[in-house]
Design an enzyme around this catalytic site. Sequence first.
Site, PDB file in Angstrom:
ATOM      1  CE  LYS A   2      63.075  93.705  28.754  1.00 47.23           C
ATOM      2  NZ  LYS A   2      64.246  94.066  28.421  1.00 47.23           N
TER       3      LYS A   2
ATOM      4  CB  SER B  87      64.253  90.313  20.519  1.00 51.94           C
ATOM      5  OG  SER B  87      65.471  91.214  20.788  1.00 51.94           O
TER       6      SER B  87
ATOM      7  CE  LYS C 263      68.422  93.283  21.870  1.00 48.74           C
ATOM      8  NZ  LYS C 263      67.600  93.821  22.984  1.00 48.74           N
TER       9      LYS C 263
ATOM     10  CG  ASP D 109      63.819  97.581  28.427  1.00 57.45           C
ATOM     11  OD1 ASP D 109      63.281  97.217  29.561  1.00 57.45           O
ATOM     12  OD2 ASP D 109      64.467  96.806  27.631  1.00 57.45           O
TER      13      ASP D 109
ATOM     14  CG  ASP E  79      66.095  97.101  22.265  1.00 53.48           C
ATOM     15  OD1 ASP E  79      66.763  98.142  23.109  1.00 53.48           O
ATOM     16  OD2 ASP E  79      66.265  96.058  23.059  1.00 53.48           O
TER      17      ASP E  79
ATOM     18  N   GLY F 187      60.772  90.923  26.765  1.00 50.40           N
ATOM     19  CA  GLY F 187      61.593  89.703  27.223  1.00 50.40           C
ATOM     20  C   GLY F 187      62.808  89.699  27.673  1.00 50.40           C
TER      21      GLY F 187
ATOM     22  CE  LYS G 166      64.063  94.408  21.362  1.00 46.85           C
ATOM     23  NZ  LYS G 166      63.504  94.255  22.891  1.00 46.85           N
TER      24      LYS G 166
ATOM     25  CD  GLU H 221      63.229  97.916  23.670  1.00 44.72           C
ATOM     26  OE1 GLU H 221      62.856  97.323  22.624  1.00 44.72           O
ATOM     27  OE2 GLU H 221      63.035  97.491  24.709  1.00 44.72           O
TER      28      GLU H 221
HETATM   29  O1  NPG Z   1      62.683  87.804  23.390  1.00 41.32           O
HETATM   30  O2  NPG Z   1      63.322  87.198  25.230  1.00 41.32           O
HETATM   31  C1  NPG Z   1      63.509  87.735  24.227  1.00 41.32           C
HETATM   32  C2  NPG Z   1      64.712  88.646  24.155  1.00 41.32           C
HETATM   33  C3  NPG Z   1      64.123  90.361  24.242  1.00 41.32           C
HETATM   34  O3  NPG Z   1      65.982  91.629  23.388  1.00 41.32           O
HETATM   35  C4  NPG Z   1      65.358  91.062  24.395  1.00 41.32           C
HETATM   36  N1  NPG Z   1      65.679  91.294  25.426  1.00 41.32           N
HETATM   37  O4  NPG Z   1      67.139  94.406  26.233  1.00 41.32           O
HETATM   38  O5  NPG Z   1      65.131  93.862  25.873  1.00 41.32           O
HETATM   39  C5  NPG Z   1      66.600  93.623  25.839  1.00 41.32           C
HETATM   40  C6  NPG Z   1      66.820  92.244  25.682  1.00 41.32           C
HETATM   41  C7  NPG Z   1      67.513  91.560  27.122  1.00 41.32           C
HETATM   42  C8  NPG Z   1      67.719  90.404  27.032  1.00 41.32           C
HETATM   43  C9  NPG Z   1      67.985  92.312  28.026  1.00 41.32           C
HETATM   44  C10 NPG Z   1      68.200  89.827  28.043  1.00 41.32           C
HETATM   45  C11 NPG Z   1      68.535  91.879  29.183  1.00 41.32           C
HETATM   46  C12 NPG Z   1      68.928  90.386  29.110  1.00 41.32           C
END
Ligand code: NPG
Length: 377
Positions: free
Chosen positions: A271, A144, A172, A247, A197, A299, A170, A222
Amino acid sequence: MPIARPAAPIALQGVELRVLHLPLVSPFTTSFGTETVREVIVVRALTADGDGWGEIVTGAAPLYSSEYTQGAWDVALRWLTPALLDAGPLAPERVAAVLEPFKGHRMVKAGLELAVLDAALRAESRSLADYLGAVRDRVPSGVSVGLQRDPAALVETVRGYLDEGYARIKIKIKPGRDVGDTAAVREAFGGIPLQVDANSAYTLADIDTLAELDRFDLLLIEQPLQEDDIVDHAALAQHLRTPVCLDESITSRKAAVDALALGATSVINVKAGRVGGYLEAVAIHDVCREAGIPVWCGGMLETGIGRAANAALAALPGFTLPGDISASSRFYTRDIVTEPAVLEDGHVRVPLGHGIGVEIDPVALDDVTVAREVLRR
Ligand code: NPG
């Protein structure tokens, strides 16, 4: 399909909770903010036969969902942990039911459940992967990528991850940083597996902008709209060629069933923290698999504890898309486990040792601990 072989109950003697501050290797920016330090809670279930570890994946501020670390700390100490300590012999499958009277706080429930699961499975010399129903010993690793200064910087960051071998990218997005950023990555790298995302940054009024993303052949978009915009997501999905993946909106198996019935999502990001635990995550996997809906493992910048458990979850048969399970080094220079996840040929290995399958590095853990409490029976 419920868990094939449940675990025996444990006698929980106490629970230790720690708030950690883990510095990130580089700032992580999403549509809702920038993080430079991961604030997270680690749970240790204490039993006479040994300990079990879990992780509460809240962030410092309630920006992804309503949960946040200080709130999680309070509810864990005041309500949820005492309820578990009072529950008598505790099978992991019973944790959710014991905590069910308390509304919300799913990330806290998930972290507590994982610690109990880890303790129970270690006592039986079983791996979490085996317990959950894993069918693979490694899983493809997606990364990500946070918002960067500009599209050129994004392309360079993505290039670095592709060079490392990540199997899927991915990025943002947010209003004003969507079509241009996505176009830059597509143009630079051709047909790589790519998804975006939005972390709920749009409304239905942005439908034309979101439709412009259709030309990039994305795996999915997403969570474009708000958490409770299920009907609007269904309207948007009708209008887009890009599959809509929810999500934030999917907080339980029931939420998944409802969103699918309404046509609001055609792929689901699973998740464990967001849905209240790994067992609820398996339940979502199961309904989706039955319905022919692909799922992938999201994640939350997990430490080695949650990262190991996520790899086990992602090894279930319905996880047909690469997850956000990157190497620990994507986020951290020093993890709190002795064998942090590494990238091997675009994959992360599923830990097959007992419990979550990784061991805590007590010195590394102490070094990043900023608060600690122990509750005993
Ligand atoms: O690889 O752990 C990872 C991060 C993946 O982008 C990621 N997580 O929106 O999914 C999400 C975002 C996130 C991370 C959201 C931390 C909230 C807290």
